[in-house]
Design a protein around this motif. Sequence first.
Motif, PDB file in Angstrom:
ATOM      1  N   GLU A 163       5.022  32.633 -14.755  1.00  0.00           N
ATOM      2  CA  GLU A 163       6.161  32.302 -13.887  1.00  0.00           C
ATOM      3  C   GLU A 163       7.324  33.270 -14.102  1.00  0.00           C
ATOM      4  OE1 GLU A 163       7.468  28.294 -14.121  1.00  0.00           O
ATOM      5  OE2 GLU A 163       5.916  27.612 -12.724  1.00  0.00           O
ATOM      6  N   ASP A 164       8.082  33.479 -13.051  1.00  0.00           N
ATOM      7  CA  ASP A 164       9.277  34.334 -13.134  1.00  0.00           C
ATOM      8  C   ASP A 164      10.242  33.747 -14.179  1.00  0.00           C
ATOM      9  OD1 ASP A 164      11.391  36.002 -12.704  1.00  0.00           O
ATOM     10  OD2 ASP A 164      11.547  35.628 -10.544  1.00  0.00           O
ATOM     11  N   VAL A 165      10.767  34.608 -15.054  1.00  0.00           N
ATOM     12  CA  VAL A 165      11.682  34.092 -16.088  1.00  0.00           C
ATOM     13  C   VAL A 165      13.096  33.867 -15.564  1.00  0.00           C
ATOM     14  CG1 VAL A 165      10.422  35.159 -17.994  1.00  0.00           C
ATOM     15  CG2 VAL A 165      12.339  36.391 -16.935  1.00  0.00           C
ATOM     16  N   LYS A 166      13.417  34.427 -14.399  1.00  0.00           N
ATOM     17  CA  LYS A 166      14.822  34.386 -13.954  1.00  0.00           C
ATOM     18  C   LYS A 166      15.388  32.972 -13.834  1.00  0.00           C
ATOM     19  CE  LYS A 166      15.827  38.670 -11.551  1.00  0.00           C
ATOM     20  NZ  LYS A 166      16.158  39.192 -10.232  1.00  0.00           N
ATOM     21  N   PRO A 167      14.686  32.044 -13.151  1.00  0.00           N
ATOM     22  CA  PRO A 167      15.249  30.698 -13.066  1.00  0.00           C
ATOM     23  C   PRO A 167      15.351  30.041 -14.441  1.00  0.00           C
ATOM     24  CG  PRO A 167      13.437  30.990 -11.492  1.00  0.00           C
ATOM     25  CD  PRO A 167      13.423  32.169 -12.402  1.00  0.00           C
ATOM     26  N   ILE A 168      14.405  30.333 -15.321  1.00  0.00           N
ATOM     27  CA  ILE A 168      14.414  29.716 -16.657  1.00  0.00           C
ATOM     28  C   ILE A 168      15.647  30.172 -17.431  1.00  0.00           C
ATOM     29  CG2 ILE A 168      13.163  29.602 -18.858  1.00  0.00           C
ATOM     30  CD1 ILE A 168      10.581  30.181 -17.142  1.00  0.00           C
ATOM     31  N   LEU A 169      16.000  31.440 -17.285  1.00  0.00           N
ATOM     32  CA  LEU A 169      17.105  32.016 -18.067  1.00  0.00           C
ATOM     33  C   LEU A 169      18.436  31.997 -17.323  1.00  0.00           C
ATOM     34  CD1 LEU A 169      15.137  35.105 -19.448  1.00  0.00           C
ATOM     35  CD2 LEU A 169      15.651  32.978 -20.654  1.00  0.00           C
ATOM     36  N   GLY A 170      18.427  31.468 -16.120  1.00  0.00           N
ATOM     37  CA  GLY A 170      19.668  31.444 -15.346  1.00  0.00           C
ATOM     38  C   GLY A 170      20.028  32.812 -14.784  1.00  0.00           C
ATOM     39  N   LEU A 171      19.063  33.710 -14.756  1.00  0.00           N
ATOM     40  CA  LEU A 171      19.339  35.043 -14.216  1.00  0.00           C
ATOM     41  C   LEU A 171      19.382  35.042 -12.689  1.00  0.00           C
ATOM     42  CD1 LEU A 171      17.153  37.205 -16.629  1.00  0.00           C
ATOM     43  CD2 LEU A 171      19.638  37.270 -16.426  1.00  0.00           C
ATOM     44  N   ASP A 172      18.985  33.911 -12.100  1.00  0.00           N
ATOM     45  CA  ASP A 172      19.047  33.822 -10.637  1.00  0.00           C
ATOM     46  C   ASP A 172      20.405  33.318 -10.159  1.00  0.00           C
ATOM     47  OD1 ASP A 172      18.763  31.317 -11.689  1.00  0.00           O
ATOM     48  OD2 ASP A 172      17.402  30.586 -10.124  1.00  0.00           O
ATOM     49  N   ASP A 173      21.319  33.160 -11.108  1.00  0.00           N
ATOM     50  CA  ASP A 173      22.672  32.734 -10.746  1.00  0.00           C
ATOM     51  C   ASP A 173      23.387  33.889 -10.028  1.00  0.00           C
ATOM     52  OD1 ASP A 173      24.892  31.161 -10.570  1.00  0.00           O
ATOM     53  OD2 ASP A 173      25.245  30.994 -12.729  1.00  0.00           O
ATOM     54  N   TRP A 174      24.409  33.546  -9.217  1.00  0.00           N
ATOM     55  CA  TRP A 174      25.191  34.575  -8.526  1.00  0.00           C
ATOM     56  C   TRP A 174      26.632  34.530  -8.987  1.00  0.00           C
ATOM     57  CZ3 TRP A 174      23.932  38.139  -4.597  1.00  0.00           C
ATOM     58  CH2 TRP A 174      22.567  38.159  -4.251  1.00  0.00           C
ATOM     59  N   ILE A 175      27.226  35.706  -9.060  1.00  0.00           N
ATOM     60  CA  ILE A 175      28.644  35.800  -9.407  1.00  0.00           C
ATOM     61  C   ILE A 175      29.375  36.338  -8.177  1.00  0.00           C
ATOM     62  CG2 ILE A 175      30.356  36.709 -11.020  1.00  0.00           C
ATOM     63  CD1 ILE A 175      28.136  35.158 -12.418  1.00  0.00           C
ATOM     64  N   PHE A 176      30.356  35.589  -7.712  1.00  0.00           N
ATOM     65  CA  PHE A 176      31.195  36.027  -6.587  1.00  0.00           C
ATOM     66  C   PHE A 176      32.554  36.463  -7.139  1.00  0.00           C
ATOM     67  CE2 PHE A 176      29.124  34.399  -2.629  1.00  0.00           C
ATOM     68  CZ  PHE A 176      28.004  33.824  -3.225  1.00  0.00           C
ATOM     69  N   ASP A 177      33.002  37.637  -6.703  1.00  0.00           N
ATOM     70  CA  ASP A 177      34.377  38.025  -7.038  1.00  0.00           C
ATOM     71  C   ASP A 177      35.221  37.764  -5.791  1.00  0.00           C
ATOM     72  OD1 ASP A 177      36.710  39.042  -7.945  1.00  0.00           O
ATOM     73  OD2 ASP A 177      35.936  41.041  -8.436  1.00  0.00           O
ATOM     74  N   VAL A 178      36.008  36.702  -5.859  1.00  0.00           N
ATOM     75  CA  VAL A 178      36.716  36.245  -4.660  1.00  0.00           C
ATOM     76  C   VAL A 178      38.185  36.613  -4.762  1.00  0.00           C
ATOM     77  CG1 VAL A 178      37.214  34.240  -3.204  1.00  0.00           C
ATOM     78  CG2 VAL A 178      35.123  34.300  -4.563  1.00  0.00           C
ATOM     79  N   SER A 179      38.716  37.126  -3.672  1.00  0.00           N
ATOM     80  CA  SER A 179      40.147  37.442  -3.685  1.00  0.00           C
ATOM     81  C   SER A 179      40.915  36.279  -3.058  1.00  0.00           C
ATOM     82  CB  SER A 179      40.334  38.788  -2.990  1.00  0.00           C
ATOM     83  OG  SER A 179      41.273  38.722  -1.996  1.00  0.00           O
ATOM     84  N   ILE A 180      41.924  35.824  -3.775  1.00  0.00           N
ATOM     85  CA  ILE A 180      42.675  34.628  -3.355  1.00  0.00           C
ATOM     86  C   ILE A 180      44.063  35.079  -2.892  1.00  0.00           C
ATOM     87  CG2 ILE A 180      43.533  32.357  -4.091  1.00  0.00           C
ATOM     88  CD1 ILE A 180      40.504  32.580  -4.409  1.00  0.00           C
ATOM     89  N   THR A 181      44.453  34.704  -1.695  1.00  0.00           N
ATOM     90  CA  THR A 181      45.770  35.115  -1.203  1.00  0.00           C
ATOM     91  C   THR A 181      46.878  34.367  -1.947  1.00  0.00           C
ATOM     92  OG1 THR A 181      45.545  33.517   0.583  1.00  0.00           O
ATOM     93  CG2 THR A 181      44.996  35.789   1.100  1.00  0.00           C
ATOM     94  N   ALA A 182      48.065  34.974  -1.921  1.00  0.00           N
ATOM     95  CA  ALA A 182      49.160  34.484  -2.757  1.00  0.00           C
ATOM     96  C   ALA A 182      49.640  33.095  -2.363  1.00  0.00           C
ATOM     97  CB  ALA A 182      50.317  35.472  -2.710  1.00  0.00           C
ATOM     98  N   ASN A 183      49.324  32.645  -1.152  1.00  0.00           N
ATOM     99  CA  ASN A 183      49.793  31.318  -0.745  1.00  0.00           C
ATOM    100  C   ASN A 183      48.869  30.205  -1.243  1.00  0.00           C
ATOM    101  OD1 ASN A 183      47.750  32.296   0.978  1.00  0.00           O
ATOM    102  ND2 ASN A 183      48.322  30.879   2.597  1.00  0.00           N
ATOM    103  N   ARG A 184      47.774  30.559  -1.888  1.00  0.00           N
ATOM    104  CA  ARG A 184      46.824  29.541  -2.320  1.00  0.00           C
ATOM    105  C   ARG A 184      46.601  29.538  -3.830  1.00  0.00           C
ATOM    106  NH1 ARG A 184      43.767  27.080   1.483  1.00  0.00           N
ATOM    107  NH2 ARG A 184      43.606  25.553  -0.169  1.00  0.00           N
ATOM    108  N   PRO A 185      47.675  29.361  -4.616  1.00  0.00           N
ATOM    109  CA  PRO A 185      47.460  29.288  -6.071  1.00  0.00           C
ATOM    110  C   PRO A 185      46.530  28.136  -6.440  1.00  0.00           C
ATOM    111  CG  PRO A 185      49.717  28.672  -5.495  1.00  0.00           C
ATOM    112  CD  PRO A 185      49.095  29.240  -4.264  1.00  0.00           C
ATOM    113  N   ASP A 186      46.440  27.120  -5.572  1.00  0.00           N
ATOM    114  CA  ASP A 186      45.555  25.989  -5.879  1.00  0.00           C
ATOM    115  C   ASP A 186      44.087  26.412  -5.863  1.00  0.00           C
ATOM    116  OD1 ASP A 186      46.118  26.234  -2.959  1.00  0.00           O
ATOM    117  OD2 ASP A 186      44.582  24.672  -2.821  1.00  0.00           O
ATOM    118  N   CYS A 187      43.817  27.593  -5.297  1.00  0.00           N
ATOM    119  CA  CYS A 187      42.423  28.064  -5.250  1.00  0.00           C
ATOM    120  C   CYS A 187      42.127  29.116  -6.310  1.00  0.00           C
ATOM    121  CB  CYS A 187      42.115  28.629  -3.872  1.00  0.00           C
ATOM    122  SG  CYS A 187      42.069  27.361  -2.616  1.00  0.00           S
TER     123      CYS A 187
END
Lengths: 805, 347
Positions: free
Chosen positions: A160-184
């Motif tokens: 079996e693929d090891v990625k799901p077992i090791l959490g390597l199938d996780d995704w990282i998003f780099d999200v830009s948050i505008t200045a009016n939404r500090p709550d985000c």
Amino acid sequence: MLVPLSWLREYVDIDVTPDELEERLFSCGFEVEEKHELGRDISNVVVGLVKSCEAVEGTHLHQCMVDAGVHGTFQIMCGADNVHAGGRFPLALIGATVYGTAKDHKTIEGVVTIREGKLRGHDSFGMLCSGTELGLTEDLYEGAGYNGLLVLPEDAVPGEDVKPILGLDDWIFDVSITANRPDCQCIFGLAREVAAALGKPLRAPRLDHSEDGTEAPLQVTVEAKDLCPRYIGHYVSDVRIGPAPQWMRRRLALAGINAISNIVDITNYVLTELGQPMHAFDYPYLKDAHIIVRRAKEGEKVTTLDEKEFTLTPENLVIADAERPVALAGIMGGLNSEIQDSTTAVVYEAAAFQRDNIRKSSRALGQSSDSSAMFSKGVYEYSTVMAMERALHLTEELGAGKASKVHLDVNTGNSLEARTMTVSLKKVLGVLGITVPEEDVIRIFTNLDFAPELSGDTLTVRIPAYREDIEGYQDLSEELIRMYGYEHVVPTFLPTAQVTMGGRSDRQKALLRLRRALAAAGAHEGMHYSFFSPSDLDLLKLPEDAPERKAIPILNPINVDLSLMRTTLAPEMIRAMARNEKRGNMGGRIFEVGKVFIPKALPLTDYPDERDTLSIGVFGKEEDFFTLKGLTERVADCLLTKFRYRPAEKTFLHPNMTAEILSEGRVVGYMGKLRYEIAAELDMELPAYVAEIDLQALSDCFPRVGHYTPLPKFDVEKRDFAFVVDSEKTCEEIEDAIRASCPYITNVELFDVYEGLQVLSGKKSMAFSVVFTPTDHAFKDAELEGFVEKILEDLKVKAGAVLRG
Amino acid sequence: MADNMDVKERILEVRKQVEDDLALLRDSKSVYEAKKKIMDGKTGVIGSMMREMGKIAKEQRAEFGRSVNELRDWAEKRFAELNEEFRKKELEARYESEKIDVTLPPKKIRAGSLHPVTLVTNELIDIFSSMGFEIYEGTEIEKDYYNFTALNIPADHPARDMQDTFYLSPEFLLRTQTSAGQIHVMERGKLPIKVISPGKVFRSDDDATHSPMFSQMEGLVVDKGITLGDLQGMLNRLVENVFGPGTTTRLRPSYFPFTEPSVEVDVSCFACHGKGCRLCKGTGWIEVLGAGVVNNKVLEGCGIDTELYSGIAFGVGIDRLAMLKYGYNNIKLLFESDLRVLGQVKE
């Protein structure tokens, strides 16, 4: 902000692909700057079950037969010390990609593709991998830090693929948050938006906890209420410092935060999850168990956790105990109350500080942290209460300590309840210029947790306290359209607007005409910075009291070379010519229309005079004073005025090749040849000439468009004269004398100057062509003779000029 | 001349003499001179022949007169023929002698140029002038109030961090955005407003992709019933004019303190028409400007009744447009006055 998909999924069920999620976030106002799968570089790595494992004599290698399920069984040579029969390890098949490491087995040196190989003469059909080779660390996966094979769970199925077992199938998003939404600016805040955008329910993080810890004295005093509207302190007993559990360390690692210890990790976890910076003080080190939020005393010192010492001013807010600062408020804790391995009781802090103060202190002191960055973006009071509850819940969950009943909440009485807002739906939609079906309006505001109620045109919503940015119906328009989709906006073209007059002003027209005239005369328009360097003024050799030196300084320049608002365009024009020569451009014409800044007073108390100014630079072997003068004459011509020139002195121009430019009786500029010593300073060998004209002083000319003068009814008469005059006499003096002698003269033009053997030394011959234009009758010969005699007579008297024989 | 000279003989004699003279002619100039000499009324061998009439017998006078006229006509004709013949040869010779190598380099006629920022600014001004927009330039040095506070950016607002500002005093700064001009225009109290405001702006950023000075243009409309749809309609015209017909815009949510809603405006990639290329980084869209519906707080701060009026505004980087349009790869090129760079692009 780094957002692990797996963390987001704790609060909302995400049933769309990472690409679709990016698209949804983008369309509701959150741009994903980058996203990647955690195991993006890893492929074809499967679970391998070691069937047999025999040491190869005289080497550190083992010869293994590894079962890879559907992929087959392979002979693998392995040098790791923990390889053994019956073990399950990641197996990189032939063609797999993993990370290559340096000799230390720790430093990643790029991605490698696995191929068949021979180790000490034994064939190997793949590679058993360590955690590092899969890009994992101890924080990301238990055991991945071991310098040997990564051990997979007992229930891992070979092949079996090891990625799901090791959490390597996780995704990282780099999200830009505008200045009016500090709550985000936190995972849970963004999860709220994702839930609203996907129309999914939101699961809130658990806050429950008991309060059975031992109590202890604690006092909180907020002296600087203006800088700290809320301060919550909570005493936690029975603290046992140790590592945080793997799940927490993994999440922090994915969000880019290093794990330290359970208590510190809890504060960082809450910061990342809820956007509320927290701090934990080692309780016994708080003198008199008293927390005081106050401005620092002048010269007071604090040493932060990173062992840097700062000397403070009352501009800086500190958290102090009875005696001394124990933290730079909102920026970093003090070394003197740092959590240590031996810590047994802590005080958690969750506070709201004034955004501007933290930002300014952070800048002024040159000290920053995730916490100060968050405060600078804005932390709403709402999150202080929730964060404290969450930290206490996690403390209990991790067994890191026991929350007590000692809870101090010092606040200024701000409500953390939802606010009710009633608006006209028509107005909300009027901003957008479209209609949105009522059911969509209700659906969208419901998804946003605004609890909408629509009655006729009246829309009532309840704005959650974490949405401090929502202030009026325009904000509701934006909420509506960002969730409904901007693609629904219908482009219209001002159907309700009134017709207006527009177009360029006289000044704008004149400046454009000027630019075009100079371009037509072979000059290229340049543009230079509005600021310059004190050294530019020195370059011009300007005396200390020169008006150009009274330049407006920039208080926070990028560097000294960009530190003064320019008072003259000349230095940058001169430098531009020098730069061109350096780059091998051996001549040309440049002009700039820009502003100079003349202060009325320094420091500034009023808007300075921003004067439209023209500079022209010509350089190269084909140029001389008179080509430049040809260009300045174009300026006069284009502004329908006349320029006059008279010899002048400029510290940076040739003493005998410099003129002041006058228009209608006023000095409006200068022109001349660059001094040789300045050219040498700039490594310039080509001759260079510069002119600068104050266009503001010519603003009376801007509206001029010229008017028609009727053509003469009678033929014009032309006569040529050659005069011998003293060498000192200027062309203009002779010209003026000729013009003054007869009202019918309409043009006087010099066509030849001669100095040499045929005239006496100290004298020169100047030949002029003079045009007489009759107005009401044709000239008779005798009349013309009279004009000529008058000219000769006048010139003898006024200029000592005699007709050349 | 003998009195009894036969008329015919006399005419033949003259004609022979003239023919001999004409045979010596080699160019048009000599033809002209010969004609002048021969046809001269006093001295010319033909021109003066009528003077001999007195010596001619009465009965022959009529014949003489006719013969002289014929001779004269003949001579005129010959002169014309010869003239035509020589002129033609002479022109041919002249043309031949003036043969040039058309591939030789030209004489230098210097052509100057307008700055690319001027070119784009002019283009924008022309588009908006035609729609009835006034051009308000504002000052480069501005008060904090106009650059920030009046635009709904109070002192502790995070948007101030978005723009690193050059300060000249606590009150005065170098404007960071041409939006500052909006407020001055609105404060004049004249409605409706349609104005664009091009000019230089300054931010404390100096690296490979940022210049501390660059150029922007702000656009503002305040009138009754103005909507976000109008904003997009107006911007569609703008981008079609700048980037060519068929260019469209896409709005997406953003944040500016002085507009609500705020949008980033992308244009469909004019290089690949939306298919995705290097210019648009494969997305088919290029981010070019920020815009929005003017925040009521801003209008109210200028004394405008938001019950009646609404506004839309946009701000566009002129240097950015110039770079996109002409393909400059580095903003710094615009400020170096390098003659190899200037003049490459035309109006």
